[in-house]
Design a protein around this motif. Sequence first.
Motif, mmCIF file in Angstrom:
data_model
loop_
_atom_site.group_PDB
_atom_site.id
_atom_site.type_symbol
_atom_site.label_atom_id
_atom_site.label_comp_id
_atom_site.label_asym_id
_atom_site.label_seq_id
_atom_site.Cartn_x
_atom_site.Cartn_y
_atom_site.Cartn_z
ATOM 1 N N LYS A 56 40.344 -14.385 -55.508
ATOM 2 C CA LYS A 56 38.959 -14.534 -55.964
ATOM 3 C C LYS A 56 37.947 -14.144 -54.890
ATOM 4 O O LYS A 56 36.753 -14.025 -55.173
ATOM 5 C CB LYS A 56 38.687 -15.997 -56.348
ATOM 6 N N SER A 149 37.461 -20.504 -62.061
ATOM 7 C CA SER A 149 37.321 -19.433 -63.045
ATOM 8 C C SER A 149 38.012 -18.157 -62.551
ATOM 9 O O SER A 149 37.953 -17.828 -61.369
ATOM 10 C CB SER A 149 35.847 -19.179 -63.339
ATOM 11 N N ASN A 151 37.761 -15.036 -62.061
ATOM 12 C CA ASN A 151 36.904 -13.875 -61.801
ATOM 13 C C ASN A 151 36.660 -13.808 -60.303
ATOM 14 O O ASN A 151 36.870 -14.801 -59.597
ATOM 15 C CB ASN A 151 35.566 -14.039 -62.531
ATOM 16 N N SER A 157 32.110 -15.510 -65.364
ATOM 17 C CA SER A 157 33.392 -16.125 -65.709
ATOM 18 C C SER A 157 33.994 -15.464 -66.953
ATOM 19 O O SER A 157 33.269 -15.065 -67.859
ATOM 20 C CB SER A 157 33.205 -17.617 -65.981
ATOM 21 N N HIS A 235 25.235 -16.588 -58.703
ATOM 22 C CA HIS A 235 26.525 -16.994 -59.246
ATOM 23 C C HIS A 235 26.525 -16.562 -60.688
ATOM 24 O O HIS A 235 25.475 -16.336 -61.264
ATOM 25 C CB HIS A 235 26.648 -18.518 -59.139
HETATM 26 MG MG MG Z 1 33.483 -19.876 -61.145
#
Ligand code: MG
Length: 332
Positions: A56, A149, A151, A157, A235
């Motif tokens: 990630k 998540s 991603n 996400s 984010h």
């Molecule tokens: Mg996340």
Amino acid sequence: MPARHPSGGPRVSTDPERAAAALIAGSLVALPTETVYGLAAVASDRTAVARVFEVKRRPADHPLIVHVDSLASARQWVLAFPEPAAALARRYWPGPLTLVLPRAPWVPDEVTGGQPTVALRVPDHPLTARVLELVGEGLAGPCGVVAPSANAFGRVSPTSAADVMASLGGRLGPADLILDGGDCRVGLESTIVDASGGELRVLRPGAVLVDSATGQPGDGEVAVLPRVPGSHSAHYAPAAEVVIASGEELLAASASPIPEDLGTGLLAPVGIETPVGWIRLASPTDDVEFAAVLYRGLRAADDAGLHRIVVVPPTTGGLLPAILDRLRRAAR
Ligand code: MG
Ligand code: AMP
């Protein structure tokens, strides 16, 4: 045979037994939940957890949520489970509620980001419930998987197996697996409630609406929501620029169209018209549908190479705080 990514990336399967076996063997598995897809590793497997961070590109001090199969399993991860938190767990688990509690001493620092607390949740998805059960049967000790998540850190996400493949397919290997459980029902990350101190505190709004003062179900977290917009770190962000607009602002914008206004997508409630030349990404009928299609819409805009996404949020509904929270972060 499960489908294989052409580049030798992860397998895609609908079989929870394969997913559990992969986790027990130390591989990573993207798991479907009712919120978003998580990138799972057995929480007590330090090597696998380290790979989650690496895949990630997630900062090491960012704590992970431990996903367990039941309240009984959750109790094994904590020093104490105060009654107000237990009452929430009984009411909302399985469901989109994460509880932050004082951690048991053995819980690895990698999971908690070195904090004295651990975040726990029982997800509500039949395939993942089965995976968690099988992992618990297959491993000694408290069972649980971390599942941030699936991603790249900071990006949108995933709410489908195809989203996971597009986000991380190139970073996962042939021993890893994507468990395809269809589209996520809620589409936004869980409500996080800090129950480690004396009183409950909502850290992140989500589909479970908890009044932080009383712990009772509330009509939203509007009281804790207004934050300085600039304080939101980027984010949930697509590559395209995200602009949040009201219905009135949109009307004004379409009254004086920008001539070379190419590459703008619109995500707005049904009934709001699409300005000429813009691409409609979704027309949800209410806050629940808005939440469910939001991330898909942001991804579709990136896939289409749009450079701007105008989002008109719904004006009512219990999911409004969670939708606005994610939108403000996506808009940076
Ligand atoms: Mg996340
Ligand atoms: P996600 O990014 O959806 O995996 O959620 C992780 C978030 O949960 C973190 O960014 C924190 O806000 C919260 N969280 C996880 N573990 C803890 C913890 N031990 N203490 C406080 N917050 C936590």
